[in-house]
Write an enzyme that holds these catalytic residues in place. Structure first.
Site, PDB file in Angstrom:
ATOM      1  N   ASN A  53       0.748  -1.163  -0.019  1.00  0.00           N
ATOM      2  CA  ASN A  53      -0.076   0.093  -0.110  1.00  0.00           C
ATOM      3  C   ASN A  53       0.695   1.191  -0.200  1.00  0.00           C
ATOM      4  O   ASN A  53       1.955   1.011  -0.052  1.00  0.00           O
ATOM      5  CB  ASN A  53      -0.998  -0.136   0.993  1.00  0.00           C
ATOM      6  CG  ASN A  53      -0.302  -0.126   2.569  1.00  0.00           C
ATOM      7  OD1 ASN A  53       0.699   1.033   2.775  1.00  0.00           O
ATOM      8  ND2 ASN A  53      -0.306  -1.106   3.178  1.00  0.00           N
ATOM      9  N   ASP A  69      -3.398  -6.210   4.994  1.00  0.00           N
ATOM     10  CA  ASP A  69      -4.428  -7.302   5.816  1.00  0.00           C
ATOM     11  C   ASP A  69      -4.087  -8.614   5.201  1.00  0.00           C
ATOM     12  O   ASP A  69      -4.517  -9.434   6.111  1.00  0.00           O
ATOM     13  CB  ASP A  69      -5.759  -6.695   5.606  1.00  0.00           C
ATOM     14  CG  ASP A  69      -5.912  -5.380   6.557  1.00  0.00           C
ATOM     15  OD1 ASP A  69      -5.324  -5.231   7.656  1.00  0.00           O
ATOM     16  OD2 ASP A  69      -6.501  -4.296   5.992  1.00  0.00           O
ATOM     17  N   LYS A  74      10.064 -15.298 -11.448  1.00  0.00           N
ATOM     18  CA  LYS A  74       9.302 -14.474 -11.787  1.00  0.00           C
ATOM     19  C   LYS A  74       8.244 -15.156 -12.615  1.00  0.00           C
ATOM     20  O   LYS A  74       8.306 -15.698 -13.418  1.00  0.00           O
ATOM     21  CB  LYS A  74       9.981 -13.237 -12.610  1.00  0.00           C
ATOM     22  CG  LYS A  74       8.912 -12.340 -13.049  1.00  0.00           C
ATOM     23  CD  LYS A  74       9.765 -11.562 -13.997  1.00  0.00           C
ATOM     24  CE  LYS A  74       8.665 -10.354 -14.650  1.00  0.00           C
ATOM     25  NZ  LYS A  74       9.284  -9.504 -15.901  1.00  0.00           N
ATOM     26  N   ASP A  78      -3.156  -9.651  13.043  1.00  0.00           N
ATOM     27  CA  ASP A  78      -3.447  -8.247  13.443  1.00  0.00           C
ATOM     28  C   ASP A  78      -2.437  -7.906  14.599  1.00  0.00           C
ATOM     29  O   ASP A  78      -2.303  -8.324  15.670  1.00  0.00           O
ATOM     30  CB  ASP A  78      -4.987  -8.175  14.019  1.00  0.00           C
ATOM     31  CG  ASP A  78      -5.187  -6.510  14.346  1.00  0.00           C
ATOM     32  OD1 ASP A  78      -4.315  -6.046  14.773  1.00  0.00           O
ATOM     33  OD2 ASP A  78      -6.328  -6.581  14.033  1.00  0.00           O
ATOM     34  N   ILE A  79      -1.392  -7.274  14.091  1.00  0.00           N
ATOM     35  CA  ILE A  79      -0.089  -7.041  15.010  1.00  0.00           C
ATOM     36  C   ILE A  79      -0.588  -6.372  16.234  1.00  0.00           C
ATOM     37  O   ILE A  79      -0.156  -6.713  17.307  1.00  0.00           O
ATOM     38  CB  ILE A  79       0.940  -6.419  13.951  1.00  0.00           C
ATOM     39  CG1 ILE A  79       1.367  -7.367  13.077  1.00  0.00           C
ATOM     40  CG2 ILE A  79       2.365  -5.963  14.727  1.00  0.00           C
ATOM     41  CD1 ILE A  79       2.257  -6.754  11.788  1.00  0.00           C
ATOM     42  N   LYS A 106      -9.410  -4.571  19.310  1.00  0.00           N
ATOM     43  CA  LYS A 106      -8.110  -4.933  19.206  1.00  0.00           C
ATOM     44  C   LYS A 106      -7.649  -4.774  20.803  1.00  0.00           C
ATOM     45  O   LYS A 106      -6.387  -4.788  20.886  1.00  0.00           O
ATOM     46  CB  LYS A 106      -7.379  -3.850  18.341  1.00  0.00           C
ATOM     47  CG  LYS A 106      -7.699  -4.032  16.864  1.00  0.00           C
ATOM     48  CD  LYS A 106      -7.186  -2.960  16.090  1.00  0.00           C
ATOM     49  CE  LYS A 106      -7.608  -3.110  14.503  1.00  0.00           C
ATOM     50  NZ  LYS A 106      -6.565  -3.710  13.685  1.00  0.00           N
TER      51      LYS A 106
END
Ligand code: C5P
Length: 399
Positions: free
Chosen positions: A207, A276, A286, A303-304, A339
């Site tokens: 991202n 995610d 490749k 989920d760290i 969380k």
């Protein structure tokens, strides 16, 4: 007690605006001593600053307003903050290389506290690789750079090079000066940047996170007295020297690196934009192009921050960031509980003036117990300092 600020003025047309800056700093409870470079004296005079501040203005390397006390050492020792505004390309290059051939650069070498530089110059000079390298070096040493604005500059060109507004510089200075040592003796673990989840040897799922907010948090935490470990995904952002960095690529590596640090962390901040999902398999080499459709199976990443919050040491606090496309806090509120966090800083990523890649941010802090606070638009460092101040006010950070 008034803060002691040394204002270094270097050679740029914007030198005349340093007079307003000196006045505004004085209105913000600062005692301002001004030091002019030779080039600055082509634009403004010592008499102007002496009249404004009521204090002697330094110009030459061997000047001694108090006999027998070397001014560059004396002023450097006493200063709570050194501001260089405007910062010319030449002065910044000299600072980056440790040259001390005039009063300002000598003073800067003798000075150990926080440094704030507000560059101003022609846009081509600002863009030049040498100038950018000097800025990166100063940043790596922890200097706070107040980026120049975009607009018409004195030479008739349009681009980035105008000295930032006086109010921006003063606000940044005030935040640095008024910070408390809220995190003194504490060890803070911060995650930052994106994660890259390999598809094959050359492609990844990732991202656009720049890591700037996490680096600013790390810098803010050090300014507030903490020792900081930053577990950072792939990004080019410059990390200040005093911060211990552990570089990782994937979410799984990020979690493992954090778990090693967690037992000693007094506070944990999840600022990373963790991917995610990751490809269920990484293809060797490749993958070649074909004309057939290709589906990729993605599996969820850990989920760290939730795992870190669950296993943090007794008494440690945990804070998350929530990048949401709208201002609606309901989703972020659910995340705080889901969380197991003490709070979450919500930022609206649909706005282009803040968030991803930007130097500014604006967050809404939502605490588990329902308390809330809004930062207003600030630099990312400013948001970091504001956040620690709020955590202190909310009793999470006790020093
Ligand atoms: O669920 P969402 O990604 O919006 O939550 C954001 C918060 O959770 C941030 O603090 C981010 O660093 C953290 N997070 C994480 N691991 C993930 C996803 C998010 O630590 N896999």
């Amino acid at each position: 007690m008034a803060y002691r600020v040394v204002l270094g003025v270097s050679g740029s047309v914007a030198a005349y605006r340093a007079a307003d800056l000196a006045r505004e700093l004085m209105r913000s409870n600062c005692e301002v001593r001004v030091c002019l470079t030779d080039a600055a004296q082509q634009f403004v005079t010592a008499a102007l600053f002496e009249a404004l501040t009521g204090l002697p203005c330094l110009q030459d390397t061997f000047e001694e307003p108090v006999r027998g006390r070397m001014a560059h050492i004396d002023w450097a020792r006493q200063a709570d903050l050194l501001i260089i505004a405007p910062g010319s390309a030449n002065t910044m290059a000299k600072l980056a290389h440790g040259e001390g051939d005039d009063m300002l650069t000598t003073l800067a070498l003798a000075y150990r506290g926080p440094l704030l530089v507000a560059p101003a110059m022609n846009p081509a000079m600002f863009e030049h690789a040498a100038t950018q390298a000097a800025i990166a070096t100063l940043r790596s040493r922890g200097a706070v750079i107040v980026e120049p604005a975009v607009g018409d500059v004195a030479c008739g060109e349009n681009g980035q090079g105008k000295l930032a507004s006086i109010s921006t510089i003063v606000r940044e200075a005030a935040q640095i000066l008024s910070r408390g040592q809220w995190l003194a003796g504490r060890h803070i673990l911060i995650t930052g940047g994106p994660t890259h989840e390999p598809i094959d040897a050359v492609r990844f799922v990732g991202n656009r996170s720049s890591g700037k907010m996490a680096v600013a948090l790390a810098r803010a935490a050090t300014l507030c007295g903490a020792s900081v470990t930053l577990v950072l995904g792939p990004t080019d952002v410059v990390v200040p020297d005093g911060v211990e960095v552990r570089r990782v690529q994937t979410a799984v590596q990020m979690l493992e690196a954090c778990q090693r640090v967690l037992p000693s962390a007094d506070g944990v901040i999840g600022c990373a934009a963790v991917a995610d999902y990751r490809p269920s398999q990484t293809i060797d080499g490749k993958r070649r192009r074909t004309d057939e459709p290709w589906s990729l199976e993605l599996i969820p990443n850990p989920d760290i921050i939730a795992e870190l919050a669950a296993k943090r040491k007794p008494g440690a606090w945990a804070l998350g960031f929530a990048a949401e496309p709208a201002d609606d806090p309901s989703v972020a509120r659910e995340k705080v509980t889901a969380k197991g966090l003490d709070g979450i800083a919500l930022n609206n990523v649909s706005r282009t003036d803040i968030g991803f890649g930007s130097d500014n941010n604006e967050v809404r802090l939502l605490m588990t117990d329902g308390r809330e606070a809004e930062s207003g638009l600030r630099s990312k460092l400013g948001v970091g300092l504001w956040l620690f101040e709020k955590l202190h006010e909310f009793g999470l950070v006790s020093n």
